[in-house]
Design a protein around this motif. Structure first.
Motif, PDB file in Angstrom:
ATOM      1  N   UNK A 204       1.925 -45.655  10.731  1.00  0.00           N
ATOM      2  CA  UNK A 204       2.385 -45.823  12.142  1.00  0.00           C
ATOM      3  C   UNK A 204       1.532 -44.639  13.035  1.00  0.00           C
ATOM      4  N   UNK A 205       1.753 -43.433  12.520  1.00  0.00           N
ATOM      5  CA  UNK A 205       1.013 -42.438  13.030  1.00  0.00           C
ATOM      6  C   UNK A 205      -0.552 -42.429  13.165  1.00  0.00           C
TER       7      UNK A 205
ATOM      8  N   UNK B 110      -2.590 -45.493  12.131  1.00  0.00           N
ATOM      9  CA  UNK B 110      -3.092 -46.664  12.844  1.00  0.00           C
ATOM     10  C   UNK B 110      -2.671 -46.996  14.089  1.00  0.00           C
ATOM     11  N   UNK B 111      -1.280 -46.793  14.235  1.00  0.00           N
ATOM     12  CA  UNK B 111      -0.619 -47.101  15.395  1.00  0.00           C
ATOM     13  C   UNK B 111      -0.870 -46.270  16.670  1.00  0.00           C
ATOM     14  N   UNK B 112      -0.750 -45.057  16.333  1.00  0.00           N
ATOM     15  CA  UNK B 112      -1.063 -43.937  17.455  1.00  0.00           C
ATOM     16  C   UNK B 112      -2.198 -43.172  17.379  1.00  0.00           C
ATOM     17  N   UNK B 113      -2.919 -43.411  16.447  1.00  0.00           N
ATOM     18  CA  UNK B 113      -4.556 -43.172  16.569  1.00  0.00           C
ATOM     19  C   UNK B 113      -4.573 -41.730  16.186  1.00  0.00           C
ATOM     20  N   UNK B 114      -3.720 -41.091  15.367  1.00  0.00           N
ATOM     21  CA  UNK B 114      -4.080 -39.858  15.002  1.00  0.00           C
ATOM     22  C   UNK B 114      -4.950 -39.863  13.841  1.00  0.00           C
ATOM     23  N   UNK B 115      -5.480 -38.557  13.575  1.00  0.00           N
ATOM     24  CA  UNK B 115      -6.567 -38.559  12.492  1.00  0.00           C
ATOM     25  C   UNK B 115      -5.715 -38.228  11.218  1.00  0.00           C
ATOM     26  N   UNK B 116      -6.333 -38.370  10.079  1.00  0.00           N
ATOM     27  CA  UNK B 116      -6.018 -38.031   8.700  1.00  0.00           C
ATOM     28  C   UNK B 116      -5.358 -36.736   8.771  1.00  0.00           C
TER      29      UNK B 116
ATOM     30  N   UNK C  92      -4.539 -34.738  11.280  1.00  0.00           N
ATOM     31  CA  UNK C  92      -3.211 -34.554  11.967  1.00  0.00           C
ATOM     32  C   UNK C  92      -2.073 -35.182  11.407  1.00  0.00           C
ATOM     33  N   UNK C  93      -2.089 -36.429  11.032  1.00  0.00           N
ATOM     34  CA  UNK C  93      -0.813 -36.899  10.107  1.00  0.00           C
ATOM     35  C   UNK C  93      -0.594 -36.223   9.001  1.00  0.00           C
TER      36      UNK C  93
END
Length: 164
Positions: free
Chosen positions: A116-117, A119-125, A127-128
């Motif tokens: 979700x973070x 693919x859904x929210x567009x955060x980078x790897x 950042x996740x």
């Protein structure tokens, strides 16, 4: 203890974070109404703890985690048979998000959150990885596995014959 300007800072945070948080909740629950309720609860908890949350490097990350936990907890409550009215409505107007939410529920919680973070929210790897306190390689592995599970479940749904 609340300080001068806390309300204004929280109002700004609220207005900025609300759409992303509600989108996260909707992706995890498949229900607009439940997503709104859970988002309100997460933001209420952020306000209640604002003196601690405001000093975090990323208050939205803290709130996202609270919201994610609320969504996961709601899964147990929503595993019930739909009412007759709900069954009729859903058979006439399928919601694709509900299918994705169902697929997401089949994942381990940390994998669902990573997917979700990213693919859904567009955060980078990275950042996740930082938010989940996991190595980037682990996050990449979770994303790969999660995408395969979700894709497999959605393919099965597409192949199922519909009753008429």
């Amino acid at each position: 203890m609340r300080e001068a300007g806390d309300e204004e800072r929280f109002d700004s945070f609220f207005n900025e974070a609300w759409p992303r948080l509600q989108g996260q909740a909707y992706a995890l629950t498949g229900s607009r109404e439940l997503a709104q309720d859970l988002t309100q609860e997460a933001l209420f908890r952020a306000w209640r703890n604002w003196d601690k949350v405001v000093v975090f490097e990323n208050p939205e990350a803290w709130t996202r985690k609270v919201l994610h936990n609320l969504c996961i907890a709601s899964w147990q409550k929503t595993r019930r048979q739909p009412s007759k009215h709900e069954a009729v409505v859903h058979s006439q107007i399928p919601e694709p998000h509900e299918e994705i939410a169902t697929a997401m529920r089949s994942l381990p919680a940390v994998q669902a959150r990573a997917l979700l973070l990213h693919d859904g929210l567009g955060m980078t790897v990275s950042e996740v990885a930082e938010e989940l306190k996991a190595p980037e390689g682990t996050v990449k592995s979770w994303l790969s596995r999660s995408r395969k599970v979700v894709a497999s479940r959605l393919e099965r749904i597409d192949r199922e014959p519909t009753e008429r």
